[in-house]
Scaffold this active site. Structure first.
Site, PDB file in Angstrom:
ATOM      1  CG  HIS A 130      18.535  68.460  47.304  1.00  0.00           C
ATOM      2  ND1 HIS A 130      19.186  69.565  46.791  1.00  0.00           N
ATOM      3  CD2 HIS A 130      18.737  67.454  46.417  1.00  0.00           C
ATOM      4  CE1 HIS A 130      19.743  69.237  45.636  1.00  0.00           C
ATOM      5  NE2 HIS A 130      19.482  67.970  45.391  1.00  0.00           N
ATOM      6  CB  SER A 131      22.477  68.400  48.269  1.00  0.00           C
ATOM      7  OG  SER A 131      23.812  68.414  47.851  1.00  0.00           O
ATOM      8  CE1 TYR A 132      25.530  71.944  55.483  1.00  0.00           C
ATOM      9  CE2 TYR A 132      23.641  73.257  54.778  1.00  0.00           C
ATOM     10  CZ  TYR A 132      24.622  72.970  55.715  1.00  0.00           C
ATOM     11  OH  TYR A 132      24.692  73.701  56.883  1.00  0.00           O
ATOM     12  N   GLY A 133      21.425  69.460  52.745  1.00  0.00           N
ATOM     13  CA  GLY A 133      20.280  69.415  53.647  1.00  0.00           C
ATOM     14  C   GLY A 133      20.186  68.113  54.410  1.00  0.00           C
ATOM     15  N   GLY A 134      20.807  67.045  53.889  1.00  0.00           N
ATOM     16  CA  GLY A 134      20.846  65.794  54.629  1.00  0.00           C
ATOM     17  C   GLY A 134      21.620  65.919  55.924  1.00  0.00           C
TER      18      GLY A 134
END
Length: 223
Positions: A64-68
């Site tokens: 998710h988000s930065y987790g991408g």
């Protein structure tokens, strides 16, 4: 049996994925939600890679988000899911791709030694505006400070070039512009679009669980 790895974004914690993880575990799936906040993109990626390496078979890995940015750099995943997330190419970072929206930038407040945190009221209005108030309040309470520089990290590999991937555009997102999401989604194998804000795992965990179950079922049929 294929496991699921859930990778949170900046300022978030594994507990933000609790509703999704609980539903999948109740259905008998192994779910791992590693803690990031290791100080750099490289360290965060290494933590997720260590999680993948001990699983019995290639997992479905959702970022998710930065987790991408984090999941882009791992190897050994069976399927990558980008949930309102960054999909960096060679030499790119989340910040370089466009980073936070002006509204999210306005919610960020400086901390000691270059760290940052989010103003609670502004975080609620930006990250969880379409979530029921009690859920949004709990999600805000879980937020933590963020070390500097992670969003400027560049992944060492681009896993989406070699691994099947699904991008979920969150069309009512106030944190990452949906137009930017659609451009990044063009790099993925499959694209979905949900009429949600930035954090459907808080307000609409059913959507996330349904997608993951669909991908798990497809993985089982291929096996």
């Amino acid at each position: 049996m294929t496991a699921v790895v859930l990778v949170h974004g900046l300022y978030h914690r594994p507990a933000h994925f609790a509703a999704v993880a609980e539903r999948l575990r109740t259905a008998g799936r192994e779910v791992v939600v590693p803690e990031l906040h290791r100080g750099s993109l490289a360290a965060d990626t290494a933590a997720v890679q260590a999680t993948i390496d001990v699983l019995g078979e290639p997992p479905i890995v959702l970022g998710h988000s930065y987790g991408g940015s984090v999941i882009t750099g791992v190897s050994g995943a069976g399927h990558l899911v980008y949930l309102a997330a960054f999909v960096p190419d060679a030499g790119e970072s989340a910040a370089g791709l466009g980073g936070a929206s002006p509204q999210l930038e306005d919610a960020i407040r400086p901390g000691p030694r270059g760290s940052t945190s989010l103003h609670p009221d502004r975080a609620a209005a930006t990250l969880y505006h379409d979530c029921p108030a009690p859920l949004a309040g709990r999600a805000v309470d879980l937020l933590r400070g963020q070390a500097p520089g992670c969003g400027r990290g560049v992944p060492e590999r681009q896993g989406w070039r070699h691994t099947p991937s699904t991008y979920v555009v969150c069309a009512r997102d106030r944190a990452i512009d949906p137009g930017l999401q659609r451009r990044m989604a063009s790099r993925c194998t499959d694209v979905r679009e949900w009429q949600t804000g930035h954090s459907p795992f808080v307000g609409r965990p059913d959507l996330v669980v349904e997608l993951l179950r669909e991908l798990l079922a497809a993985d089982t049929s291929r096996g």
